[in-house]
Design a protein around this motif. Structure first.
Motif, mmCIF file in Angstrom:
data_model
loop_
_atom_site.group_PDB
_atom_site.id
_atom_site.type_symbol
_atom_site.label_atom_id
_atom_site.label_comp_id
_atom_site.label_asym_id
_atom_site.label_seq_id
_atom_site.Cartn_x
_atom_site.Cartn_y
_atom_site.Cartn_z
ATOM 1 N N ALA A 26 54.747 -61.911 -75.776
ATOM 2 C CA ALA A 26 55.477 -61.404 -76.940
ATOM 3 C C ALA A 26 56.536 -62.404 -77.398
ATOM 4 O O ALA A 26 56.749 -62.602 -78.605
ATOM 5 C CB ALA A 26 56.118 -60.064 -76.599
ATOM 6 N N ALA A 27 57.193 -63.058 -76.451
ATOM 7 C CA ALA A 27 58.219 -64.040 -76.801
ATOM 8 C C ALA A 27 57.607 -65.237 -77.525
ATOM 9 O O ALA A 27 58.177 -65.754 -78.491
ATOM 10 C CB ALA A 27 58.956 -64.509 -75.546
ATOM 11 N N LEU A 28 56.434 -65.685 -77.077
ATOM 12 C CA LEU A 28 55.768 -66.805 -77.734
ATOM 13 C C LEU A 28 55.389 -66.457 -79.166
ATOM 14 O O LEU A 28 55.526 -67.289 -80.078
ATOM 15 C CB LEU A 28 54.524 -67.221 -76.954
ATOM 16 N N ILE A 29 54.902 -65.228 -79.371
ATOM 17 C CA ILE A 29 54.534 -64.799 -80.718
ATOM 18 C C ILE A 29 55.748 -64.842 -81.641
ATOM 19 O O ILE A 29 55.637 -65.165 -82.831
ATOM 20 C CB ILE A 29 53.913 -63.382 -80.685
ATOM 21 N N GLN A 30 56.928 -64.599 -81.087
ATOM 22 C CA GLN A 30 58.171 -64.623 -81.862
ATOM 23 C C GLN A 30 58.857 -65.991 -81.810
ATOM 24 O O GLN A 30 60.006 -66.127 -82.234
ATOM 25 C CB GLN A 30 59.121 -63.550 -81.328
ATOM 26 N N SER A 31 58.139 -67.004 -81.280
ATOM 27 C CA SER A 31 58.653 -68.381 -81.191
ATOM 28 C C SER A 31 59.916 -68.462 -80.350
ATOM 29 O O SER A 31 60.811 -69.266 -80.628
ATOM 30 C CB SER A 31 58.915 -68.953 -82.593
ATOM 31 N N GLN A 32 59.989 -67.650 -79.314
ATOM 32 C CA GLN A 32 61.142 -67.663 -78.403
ATOM 33 C C GLN A 32 60.711 -68.301 -77.082
ATOM 34 O O GLN A 32 60.479 -67.633 -76.073
ATOM 35 C CB GLN A 32 61.654 -66.239 -78.189
ATOM 36 N N ALA A 33 60.614 -69.636 -77.103
ATOM 37 C CA ALA A 33 60.059 -70.362 -75.965
ATOM 38 C C ALA A 33 60.937 -70.229 -74.718
ATOM 39 O O ALA A 33 60.419 -70.128 -73.596
ATOM 40 C CB ALA A 33 59.866 -71.823 -76.319
ATOM 41 N N GLN A 34 62.244 -70.239 -74.881
ATOM 42 C CA GLN A 34 63.122 -70.156 -73.714
ATOM 43 C C GLN A 34 62.948 -68.812 -73.001
ATOM 44 O O GLN A 34 62.868 -68.762 -71.766
ATOM 45 C CB GLN A 34 64.587 -70.333 -74.146
ATOM 46 N N ARG A 35 62.876 -67.727 -73.767
ATOM 47 C CA ARG A 35 62.665 -66.416 -73.151
ATOM 48 C C ARG A 35 61.297 -66.338 -72.494
ATOM 49 O O ARG A 35 61.139 -65.751 -71.420
ATOM 50 C CB ARG A 35 62.807 -65.300 -74.200
ATOM 51 N N ALA A 36 60.279 -66.987 -73.114
ATOM 52 C CA ALA A 36 58.946 -67.009 -72.518
ATOM 53 C C ALA A 36 58.981 -67.726 -71.172
ATOM 54 O O ALA A 36 58.374 -67.278 -70.192
ATOM 55 C CB ALA A 36 57.963 -67.685 -73.462
ATOM 56 N N ALA A 37 59.694 -68.850 -71.121
ATOM 57 C CA ALA A 37 59.794 -69.597 -69.857
ATOM 58 C C ALA A 37 60.445 -68.751 -68.768
ATOM 59 O O ALA A 37 60.026 -68.780 -67.595
ATOM 60 C CB ALA A 37 60.578 -70.885 -70.078
ATOM 61 N N GLU A 38 61.453 -67.989 -69.128
ATOM 62 C CA GLU A 38 62.124 -67.134 -68.142
ATOM 63 C C GLU A 38 61.178 -66.066 -67.608
ATOM 64 O O GLU A 38 61.172 -65.774 -66.393
ATOM 65 C CB GLU A 38 63.346 -66.482 -68.800
ATOM 66 N N GLN A 39 60.363 -65.502 -68.491
ATOM 67 C CA GLN A 39 59.407 -64.489 -68.055
ATOM 68 C C GLN A 39 58.301 -65.102 -67.194
ATOM 69 O O GLN A 39 57.870 -64.505 -66.202
ATOM 70 C CB GLN A 39 58.808 -63.786 -69.276
ATOM 71 N N TYR A 40 57.852 -66.310 -67.545
ATOM 72 C CA TYR A 40 56.847 -66.991 -66.718
ATOM 73 C C TYR A 40 57.420 -67.282 -65.329
ATOM 74 O O TYR A 40 56.714 -67.179 -64.313
ATOM 75 C CB TYR A 40 56.398 -68.301 -67.374
ATOM 76 N N GLN A 41 58.679 -67.662 -65.288
ATOM 77 C CA GLN A 41 59.306 -67.947 -64.002
ATOM 78 C C GLN A 41 59.351 -66.683 -63.133
ATOM 79 O O GLN A 41 59.066 -66.737 -61.931
ATOM 80 C CB GLN A 41 60.724 -68.490 -64.221
#
Length: 475
Positions: A26-41
């Motif tokens: 969902a973060a990637l779809i909203q172009s929120q790469a930093q939040r996506a990285a945190e969720q992947y971590q």
């Protein structure tokens, strides 16, 4: 990336990790790469042995500019599953993104060893070879990609680039045409197809390519500028102006469009409009290399000689081979005292330029210099008639020892020449033709007609059409 997320979701055993992956998606779809990285971590901490999560985390960190952390995650994914070709491929893409093509090649080749039937692996390997200037290897890889996936338009396009770089315009055009056939909206392929068709002497097809692009993408810069250049080469300045303005409506500060607009306006004798176009370049692109050189012509046409000659010095900074350095081991004259000094006053362009600008040699003599003129073959005997010139040599002959050099067309700037003080010799002439030998007198005036100038690639309009000569002779 999202397809890899779905694959990771399918393999995950725990709901917690699945939740974090969905949050990252969902973060990637909203172009929120930093939040996506945190969720992947967080997903990785829940399932530390999952290589798909590590790849996703590594790619996202790489996109955030955290190259070292990204490489660490990708290496760890590879260690967990060394026989998965995609792990090698992702690491190779990481190296390529950092400009480390040699390391990328090693990883691409390992991925191909594990899965030789993947066209994308061969395609990206070709890109790495191309980045290193390894044309044969790049061509081989792109060809392998098109064999495995004939519908891969980008691989055909890259084959065209390799051929174009090597001057094989026919092969390049064929590859670009194939790319366009596969993807009718492949604008870069259409642009390059137009350029190669131009090299193949197909002007109408060239024009059609660029016009087609502009129909697809109004104001496309490369298409509009190249269409303008095409019209200038065909001596159609109004059409070139229209092409430039179509670009500027969408990209009002595009330097090359403004530059060619100035050329088109000047060709229509709209000198002040041309100057305005060139000045617009300065406002947005002050370091654009050809602006000063082109504005010089318009300023000189408008009678602004002081700034025109100053801007004309920019010719030495252009990539035109006519202005490559001459006599590099001789010091340029920058106003130093000339008494007792020897100065080389050399021709730099065409015959007509030399005949016009050699008139300034006596000013150098009056300043105390011993003047040596270098001219084009065939002009030596004529230029020897200039007073107070010690020696005239033709290009290719040995140059005597000198202290300074000055290009002929820099003389007006050095001496502050204006229309009011230009030299025309003491009796209205500064050159005297030597007496002709071997011509029998028939009691009639003999007149030589210069009707053709040197051919130019742009605005080749300086010659009298030969079809008009018979009519002229009948007058």
């Amino acid at each position: 990336v999202l397809s890899t997320v779905k694959e990771a979701l399918r393999l995950l055993p725990t709901p917690t990790a699945a939740h974090h992956l969905k949050q990252a998606e969902a973060a990637l779809i909203q172009s929120q790469a930093q939040r996506a990285a945190e969720q992947y971590q967080l997903a990785h901490e829940t399932n530390p042995k999952n290589p798909l999560i590590l790849r996703l985390l590594g790619n996202t960190l790489g996109g955030l500019g955290q190259a070292e952390a990204a490489q660490e995650k990708l290496q760890l994914a590879l260690e967990l599953q060394p026989t998965d070709p995609e792990n090698h491929h992702e690491l190779a893409l990481h190296f390529a993104g950092l400009g480390q093509a040699e390391q990328a090649i090693v990883s691409y080749q390992r991925a191909i060893e594990l899965n030789p039937a993947c066209a994308d692996y061969h395609f990206n390997l070709g890109n790495a070879h191309y980045a290193l200037g390894q044309a044969p290897a790049a061509r081989s890889s792109f060809s392998a990609a098109t064999t495995l996936d004939p519908q891969l338009a980008a691989a055909h396009f890259n084959l065209g680039q390799v051929a174009q770089d090597e001057g094989d315009h026919l092969a390049a055009a064929q590859s670009y045409k194939r790319a366009v056939d596969l993807d009718f909206h492949y604008v870069d392929a259409l642009v390059n197809l137009g350029l190669t068709l131009k090299e193949l002497g197909q002007p109408e097809l060239t024009r059609e390519c660029f016009e087609l692009i502009l129909q697809k993408q109004t104001g496309h810069p490369m298409a509009g500028v190249n269409l303008a250049k095409f019209h200038l080469e065909q001596n159609h300045p109004p059409a070139a102006e229209a092409a430039c303005r179509s670009v500027l409506e969408v990209h009002p500060t595009h330097a090359e469009a403004l530059l060619n607009l100035g050329v088109a306006l000047q060709a229509q004798n709209r000198t002040l409009d041309a100057i305005a176009a060139y000045e617009e370049i300065v406002a947005h692109n002050p370091d654009y290399p050809d602006r000063q050189f082109n504005i010089a012509f318009s300023e000189l046409m408008a009678g602004r000689w002081q700034s025109g000659w100053q801007h004309y010095e920019a010719r030495w900074g252009t990539d035109n081979p006519v202005f490559s350095p001459r006599h590099p081991h001789v010091q340029a004259w920058n106003g130093e005292p000339l008494s007792g000094k020897r100065l080389l006053f050399f021709a730099e362009q065409g015959y007509g330029d030399t005949l016009q600008f050699c008139r300034f040699a006596p000013l150098l003599s009056s300043a105390g210099a011993t003047v040596i003129i270098e001219c084009q073959p065939g002009l030596k005997s004529l230029l020897e008639s200039i007073p107070n010139v010690e020696q005239v040599v033709e290009q290719g002959e040995a140059i005597p020892a000198v202290d300074f050099k000055l290009p002929m067309m820099s003389a007006p700037l050095v001496f502050g020449i204006t229309p009011e003080n230009i030299l025309n010799g003491s009796d209205g002439r500064y050159l005297t033709a030597p007496a002709a030998e071997g011509i029998c007198s028939e009691g009639r005036l003999k007149v030589g007609l210069v009707w053709s100038g040197r051919e130019r690639s742009v605005l080749n309009n300086r010659s009298l059409p030969s079809a008009m000569l018979p009519e002229l002779f009948q007058q």
